[in-house]
Design a protein around this motif. Structure first.
Motif, PDB file in Angstrom:
ATOM      1  N   ALA A  61       9.602   2.889  -8.308  1.00 40.94           N
ATOM      2  CA  ALA A  61       8.645   3.922  -8.704  1.00 40.94           C
ATOM      3  C   ALA A  61       8.535   5.006  -7.644  1.00 40.94           C
ATOM      4  O   ALA A  61       8.287   6.179  -7.964  1.00 40.94           O
ATOM      5  CB  ALA A  61       7.281   3.297  -8.975  1.00 40.94           C
ATOM      6  N   MET A  62       8.726   4.641  -6.368  1.00 39.00           N
ATOM      7  CA  MET A  62       8.716   5.665  -5.310  1.00 39.00           C
ATOM      8  C   MET A  62       9.854   6.653  -5.519  1.00 39.00           C
ATOM      9  O   MET A  62       9.667   7.866  -5.424  1.00 39.00           O
ATOM     10  CB  MET A  62       8.850   5.016  -3.923  1.00 39.00           C
ATOM     11  CG  MET A  62       7.639   4.280  -3.441  1.00 39.00           C
ATOM     12  SD  MET A  62       7.751   3.879  -1.669  1.00 39.00           S
ATOM     13  CE  MET A  62       9.211   2.834  -1.626  1.00 39.00           C
ATOM     14  N   GLY A  63      11.041   6.122  -5.786  1.00 39.48           N
ATOM     15  CA  GLY A  63      12.194   6.993  -6.013  1.00 39.48           C
ATOM     16  C   GLY A  63      11.999   7.883  -7.222  1.00 39.48           C
ATOM     17  O   GLY A  63      12.318   9.077  -7.192  1.00 39.48           O
ATOM     18  N   ARG A  64      11.438   7.318  -8.290  1.00 36.88           N
ATOM     19  CA  ARG A  64      11.208   8.127  -9.494  1.00 36.88           C
ATOM     20  C   ARG A  64      10.153   9.194  -9.253  1.00 36.88           C
ATOM     21  O   ARG A  64      10.236  10.297  -9.801  1.00 36.88           O
ATOM     22  CB  ARG A  64      10.807   7.228 -10.671  1.00 36.88           C
ATOM     23  CG  ARG A  64      11.903   6.259 -11.087  1.00 36.88           C
ATOM     24  CD  ARG A  64      11.676   5.707 -12.481  1.00 36.88           C
ATOM     25  NE  ARG A  64      10.377   5.077 -12.652  1.00 36.88           N
ATOM     26  CZ  ARG A  64      10.082   3.822 -12.321  1.00 36.88           C
ATOM     27  NH1 ARG A  64      11.010   3.065 -11.746  1.00 36.88           N
ATOM     28  NH2 ARG A  64       8.889   3.332 -12.563  1.00 36.88           N
ATOM     29  N   GLY A  84      15.965   9.153  13.314  1.00 31.48           N
ATOM     30  CA  GLY A  84      16.387   7.780  13.558  1.00 31.48           C
ATOM     31  C   GLY A  84      17.141   7.221  12.374  1.00 31.48           C
ATOM     32  O   GLY A  84      18.103   7.831  11.892  1.00 31.48           O
ATOM     33  N   ALA A  85      16.695   6.074  11.865  1.00 30.52           N
ATOM     34  CA  ALA A  85      17.397   5.410  10.766  1.00 30.52           C
ATOM     35  C   ALA A  85      16.564   5.381   9.497  1.00 30.52           C
ATOM     36  O   ALA A  85      15.340   5.267   9.546  1.00 30.52           O
ATOM     37  CB  ALA A  85      17.764   3.983  11.166  1.00 30.52           C
ATOM     38  N   ALA A  86      17.255   5.494   8.376  1.00 29.27           N
ATOM     39  CA  ALA A  86      16.662   5.251   7.063  1.00 29.27           C
ATOM     40  C   ALA A  86      17.404   4.038   6.515  1.00 29.27           C
ATOM     41  O   ALA A  86      18.569   4.140   6.126  1.00 29.27           O
ATOM     42  CB  ALA A  86      16.841   6.450   6.144  1.00 29.27           C
ATOM     43  N   ALA A  87      16.725   2.884   6.523  1.00 29.08           N
ATOM     44  CA  ALA A  87      17.389   1.630   6.166  1.00 29.08           C
ATOM     45  C   ALA A  87      16.773   1.019   4.921  1.00 29.08           C
ATOM     46  O   ALA A  87      15.573   1.150   4.667  1.00 29.08           O
ATOM     47  CB  ALA A  87      17.292   0.641   7.326  1.00 29.08           C
ATOM     48  N   GLY A  88      17.598   0.336   4.134  1.00 33.86           N
ATOM     49  CA  GLY A  88      17.113  -0.372   2.966  1.00 33.86           C
ATOM     50  C   GLY A  88      16.351   0.536   2.019  1.00 33.86           C
ATOM     51  O   GLY A  88      16.869   1.554   1.548  1.00 33.86           O
ATOM     52  N   ALA A  89      15.101   0.184   1.748  1.00 36.49           N
ATOM     53  CA  ALA A  89      14.261   0.993   0.867  1.00 36.49           C
ATOM     54  C   ALA A  89      14.079   2.403   1.418  1.00 36.49           C
ATOM     55  O   ALA A  89      13.935   3.360   0.661  1.00 36.49           O
ATOM     56  CB  ALA A  89      12.904   0.319   0.669  1.00 36.49           C
ATOM     57  N   GLY A  90      14.101   2.535   2.737  1.00 37.68           N
ATOM     58  CA  GLY A  90      14.011   3.865   3.356  1.00 37.68           C
ATOM     59  C   GLY A  90      15.200   4.730   2.982  1.00 37.68           C
ATOM     60  O   GLY A  90      15.062   5.936   2.740  1.00 37.68           O
ATOM     61  N   MET A  91      16.377   4.114   2.894  1.00 39.26           N
ATOM     62  CA  MET A  91      17.567   4.841   2.462  1.00 39.26           C
ATOM     63  C   MET A  91      17.437   5.236   1.002  1.00 39.26           C
ATOM     64  O   MET A  91      17.811   6.352   0.610  1.00 39.26           O
ATOM     65  CB  MET A  91      18.815   4.002   2.681  1.00 39.26           C
ATOM     66  CG  MET A  91      20.106   4.702   2.282  1.00 39.26           C
ATOM     67  SD  MET A  91      21.567   3.739   2.761  1.00 39.26           S
ATOM     68  CE  MET A  91      22.884   4.734   2.044  1.00 39.26           C
ATOM     69  N   VAL A 111       0.840  -1.208   0.000  1.00 37.78           N
ATOM     70  CA  VAL A 111       0.000   0.000   0.000  1.00 37.78           C
ATOM     71  C   VAL A 111       0.872   1.253   0.000  1.00 37.78           C
ATOM     72  O   VAL A 111       0.566   2.237  -0.685  1.00 37.78           O
ATOM     73  CB  VAL A 111      -0.962   0.004   1.202  1.00 37.78           C
ATOM     74  CG1 VAL A 111      -1.805   1.278   1.225  1.00 37.78           C
ATOM     75  CG2 VAL A 111      -1.878  -1.219   1.165  1.00 37.78           C
ATOM     76  N   SER A 112       1.966   1.209   0.744  1.00 41.63           N
ATOM     77  CA  SER A 112       2.899   2.352   0.770  1.00 41.63           C
ATOM     78  C   SER A 112       3.404   2.671  -0.628  1.00 41.63           C
ATOM     79  O   SER A 112       3.513   3.841  -1.007  1.00 41.63           O
ATOM     80  CB  SER A 112       4.107   2.051   1.663  1.00 41.63           C
ATOM     81  OG  SER A 112       3.739   1.645   2.945  1.00 41.63           O
ATOM     82  N   PHE A 113       3.716   1.626  -1.380  1.00 42.82           N
ATOM     83  CA  PHE A 113       4.263   1.819  -2.726  1.00 42.82           C
ATOM     84  C   PHE A 113       3.291   2.583  -3.624  1.00 42.82           C
ATOM     85  O   PHE A 113       3.709   3.287  -4.544  1.00 42.82           O
ATOM     86  CB  PHE A 113       4.586   0.471  -3.374  1.00 42.82           C
ATOM     87  CG  PHE A 113       5.575  -0.366  -2.616  1.00 42.82           C
ATOM     88  CD1 PHE A 113       6.558   0.218  -1.831  1.00 42.82           C
ATOM     89  CD2 PHE A 113       5.526  -1.754  -2.677  1.00 42.82           C
ATOM     90  CE1 PHE A 113       7.472  -0.550  -1.132  1.00 42.82           C
ATOM     91  CE2 PHE A 113       6.433  -2.529  -1.980  1.00 42.82           C
ATOM     92  CZ  PHE A 113       7.405  -1.926  -1.207  1.00 42.82           C
ATOM     93  N   ARG A 114       2.005   2.444  -3.353  1.00 43.91           N
ATOM     94  CA  ARG A 114       0.999   3.164  -4.135  1.00 43.91           C
ATOM     95  C   ARG A 114       0.749   4.567  -3.584  1.00 43.91           C
ATOM     96  O   ARG A 114       0.655   5.537  -4.330  1.00 43.91           O
ATOM     97  CB  ARG A 114      -0.312   2.379  -4.148  1.00 43.91           C
ATOM     98  CG  ARG A 114      -1.405   3.040  -4.991  1.00 43.91           C
ATOM     99  CD  ARG A 114      -2.729   2.310  -4.913  1.00 43.91           C
ATOM    100  NE  ARG A 114      -3.402   2.503  -3.631  1.00 43.91           N
ATOM    101  CZ  ARG A 114      -3.535   1.567  -2.707  1.00 43.91           C
ATOM    102  NH1 ARG A 114      -3.045   0.364  -2.893  1.00 43.91           N
ATOM    103  NH2 ARG A 114      -4.148   1.822  -1.566  1.00 43.91           N
TER     104      ARG A 114
END
Length: 262
Positions: A90-93, A108-115, A30-33
């Protein structure tokens, strides 16, 4: 209006807050959308002059949902689907294509996809205690959300390789030294420092910035979508390996993984 994010307008600034603190703001399907939808809304709103991305609670974003990885392994239904990984790209774009300047305010942290999402932004503000963590290698995965793509542009391929393979947390001051953070502030001051910074950005000529971003995307990010599709293929293949299964199991059992390779 949204299930996984909060969308708020403060004066002429749009705040998009990742709102799944119970799982470290890990992204879901859902986040991805919803995140691209919110970015498009801000991009098309003539009253909005800048966008802030941040996380609810203690973390900016912990990346992917480990429990979801576990479910995929238990179902043995073909690993991580390519379309889900493509959605992270698609989020990054969507961030790159947003006509307004986008600021990642990293609590805090931005990890993985969060980074990856943070690196896609035009600016990154971190506290000294904040951290960027590539995280993927610990899950037996090569990476998604364009993390490698953005890293190599910012720090070069040699350093990008090191950061991805060893996945050591990059604290605020080190991130600034590497050129990954634009501003590092004292712990506990992120919210007010972000507001002061974004107000300065919002005072700039918005249409000119839009043209500037278009130019940058056309000449310096033109192959980002192609990269996102290829990383999706390799993420899928990696999710079928014993190393990935071992990584997820070890994480949930709170022990060190024992990778054996082929």
């Amino acid at each position: 209006m949204y299930q996984t994010i909060l969308y708020e307008e403060k004066e002429n600034i749009a705040y998009i807050t990742f709102n799944r603190p119970e799982v470290g703001n890990a992204f879901s399907e859902v986040s991805f959308r919803e995140i691209p939808e919110a970015l498009t809304k801000a991009s098309e709103d003539g009253n909005i002059r800048a966008v802030v991305l941040t996380g609810k609670g203690k973390l900016f974003c912990g990346g992917g949902d480990i429990n979801q990885f576990k479910e995929m392994i238990e179902k043995d239904d073909g690993g991580i689907p390519e379309h889900l990984v493509e959605a992270t790209g698609a989020m990054g774009r969507a961030i790159r294509n947003c006509s307004k300047p986008v600021i990642a305010s990293i609590n805090g942290a931005a990890a993985g996809a969060g980074m990856g999402v943070a690196l896609a932004a035009d600016f990154r503000i971190m506290e000294k205690r904040s951290s960027l963590v590539t995280a993927f290698i610990g899950m037996g995965l090569p990476g998604d959300t364009g993390v490698l793509y953005f890293l190599q542009k910012m720090v070069g391929i040699s350093m990008a390789t090191e950061l991805l393979m060893f996945s050591k947390p990059i604290k605020g001051e080190r991130a600034f030294e590497l050129g990954l953070a634009n501003k590092v502030v004292e712990d506990g001051t992120l919210e007010e420092e972000t507001w002061a910074f974004v107000k300065k950005v919002a005072s700039l000529p918005t249409q000119t910035i839009s043209y500037q971003k278009q130019l940058s995307n056309e000449f310096f990010y033109s192959d980002l979508e192609k990269f996102n599709y290829r990383e999706a293929q390799l993420m899928h293949l990696s999710s079928l390996t014993d190393d990935h299964k071992e990584a997820v199991t070890a994480f949930l059992e709170k022990r060190a993984p024992h990778f054996r390779g082929h």
